[in-house]
Design a protein around this motif. Sequence first.
Motif, short mmCIF file in Angstrom:
data_model
loop_
_atom_site.label_atom_id
_atom_site.label_comp_id
_atom_site.label_asym_id
_atom_site.label_seq_id
_atom_site.Cartn_x
_atom_site.Cartn_y
_atom_site.Cartn_z
N GLY A 261 0.79 -1.19 -0.05
CA GLY A 261 -0.05 0.07 0.13
C GLY A 261 0.35 0.83 -0.26
O GLY A 261 0.45 2.02 -0.10
N THR A 262 2.15 1.41 -0.09
CA THR A 262 3.07 2.67 0.14
C THR A 262 3.47 3.03 -1.10
O THR A 262 3.03 4.04 -1.44
CB THR A 262 3.83 1.85 1.62
OG1 THR A 262 3.70 1.90 2.95
CG2 THR A 262 4.82 4.06 0.93
N ILE A 263 4.40 1.87 -1.94
CA ILE A 263 4.91 2.72 -3.26
C ILE A 263 3.96 2.09 -4.20
O ILE A 263 4.19 0.79 -4.42
CB ILE A 263 6.62 1.85 -3.14
CG1 ILE A 263 7.23 2.63 -2.06
CG2 ILE A 263 6.89 2.57 -4.23
CD1 ILE A 263 7.57 4.16 -2.32
N ARG A 264 4.08 2.64 -5.17
CA ARG A 264 2.57 2.33 -5.58
C ARG A 264 2.95 1.98 -7.58
O ARG A 264 2.27 1.72 -8.59
CB ARG A 264 1.14 3.18 -5.60
CG ARG A 264 0.63 3.33 -4.37
CD ARG A 264 0.30 2.16 -3.91
NE ARG A 264 -1.43 1.14 -4.76
CZ ARG A 264 -1.89 0.14 -4.48
NH1 ARG A 264 -0.97 -0.46 -4.06
NH2 ARG A 264 -2.66 0.17 -5.49
N GLY A 265 4.49 2.54 -7.14
CA GLY A 265 5.07 2.09 -8.87
C GLY A 265 6.46 1.77 -8.65
O GLY A 265 6.79 1.24 -7.95
N ASP A 266 7.07 1.54 -10.24
CA ASP A 266 8.31 1.19 -10.47
C ASP A 266 9.33 2.99 -9.25
O ASP A 266 8.51 4.05 -8.66
CB ASP A 266 8.57 1.29 -12.00
CG ASP A 266 8.21 0.71 -12.53
OD1 ASP A 266 7.34 -0.02 -11.42
OD2 ASP A 266 8.18 0.58 -13.70
N ILE A 267 10.29 2.07 -9.40
CA ILE A 267 10.90 3.50 -7.97
C ILE A 267 12.67 3.37 -8.40
O ILE A 267 13.29 2.25 -8.90
CB ILE A 267 11.71 1.88 -7.02
CG1 ILE A 267 10.11 2.18 -5.98
CG2 ILE A 267 12.23 3.19 -6.04
CD1 ILE A 267 9.92 1.33 -4.77
N ASP A 268 12.73 4.14 -9.10
CA ASP A 268 14.46 4.37 -9.12
C ASP A 268 15.49 5.06 -8.95
O ASP A 268 15.25 6.04 -7.61
CB ASP A 268 14.22 5.37 -10.54
CG ASP A 268 13.70 4.61 -11.52
OD1 ASP A 268 14.32 3.65 -11.79
OD2 ASP A 268 14.68 5.87 -13.54
N ILE A 269 17.03 3.74 -7.93
CA ILE A 269 17.89 4.29 -7.15
C ILE A 269 18.73 5.12 -8.02
O ILE A 269 19.22 4.70 -8.39
CB ILE A 269 17.83 3.77 -5.67
CG1 ILE A 269 16.68 2.70 -5.29
CG2 ILE A 269 18.15 3.87 -5.08
CD1 ILE A 269 16.47 1.92 -4.91
N ALA A 270 18.79 6.76 -7.30
CA ALA A 270 19.84 7.32 -7.96
C ALA A 270 21.65 6.94 -7.01
O ALA A 270 21.31 6.15 -5.66
CB ALA A 270 19.63 8.46 -7.99
N SER A 271 22.67 7.48 -8.04
CA SER A 271 23.54 6.79 -7.32
C SER A 271 24.31 7.95 -6.41
O SER A 271 23.76 9.03 -6.40
CB SER A 271 25.38 7.17 -8.39
OG SER A 271 26.41 7.37 -8.03
N GLY A 272 24.58 6.89 -4.69
CA GLY A 272 24.51 7.85 -3.47
C GLY A 272 23.34 8.00 -2.39
O GLY A 272 22.98 8.36 -2.08
N ALA A 273 21.94 7.48 -3.22
CA ALA A 273 21.26 7.10 -2.30
C ALA A 273 20.71 5.94 -1.77
O ALA A 273 20.99 4.76 -2.61
CB ALA A 273 19.97 7.72 -3.82
#
Length: 319
Positions: free
Chosen positions: A194-206
């Motif tokens: 129920g919290t993240i409802r789509g795709d996720i991109d994690i950038a360098s350093g994050a």
Amino acid sequence: MNRASSHEPNGLIFGRPRHRQLRRLAALCVAAVYAGQVLPALAVPYYLDDNSNTAGSGVTTPVAWNTGTTWSTDSTGSSATIAWADGNQAVFSAGNDRVGAYSVTITGTVNPSGIHVEEGSPTISGGTINLGADILQIDGGTTAIQSIISGAGGFTKTGAGTLVVGGNPSANSYTGKAIVSQGILGVTGTVGDGTIRGDIDIASGATLRPDANNMIINTSVIDVAGGATFNRNGSGDAIGGLTGSGNIIGGGTLELDLRAGLVTTFSGSMTGAALSVRGNNQDGTIAKQVLTGTLNTSGGNLDIKRGNGANDAVLLQLA
């Protein structure tokens, strides 16, 4: 270059006196109004401020977001306070006196153009925050958004601080991608998927850090860029696939519930987590996850299994 005939995209001409350009811009605005077009209002920063025209924002907690006059357009907090107006950026807070933890409550729905936490660690709860591909900038500390997140376009988390989303009694309803550009995005809640409802991109350093089980929707494809971290934090979850070349750490069980016909490739390092791979399609189309980096399940299982449907098919390729 023939300066007399060179045009900018908005129709203004280089080389003309500025007052002539301004007159032309005004004429374009009038034409748009007569044509029935609505010109968008420009967003301005609204600084949380509940101590009237005294410098700073005050230290009262909780503070109401959208009832009463708890905002100012004066960054110092020295001007008279006003009510919240949708379409503007919510900045926490005026002055620099509101440090440490405090609470902000929402009634109904607010529609900010973005959120910027300059100091302190607010917990925002109640109601709904409607976003539209907005930036959530957390400069330091930890900000928790426990309100429901709705809207189209997802959101981008920036700033060196930590943002924890979730905890509301209902699922978020936003659509679009969550982008972790800087700092840490923590994910918690009480509703499965129920919290993240789509795709996720994690950038360098994050870093992406689930703080509870099953907070990410099963269809989500997570891209872990080189230099980025997906910290499993001991939690279990099912996602739609992995891409990128970053690092997955932190234990727990990660299930790849692969979409029909989707081929995803992850070339980074995965350590400390059990991994389960299965198909999630009904038409016999093979779903495929390619892992070309380092895989160390640290005593956990590596499972490859058919999904719930009789025609589900899955392929895990290790290279």
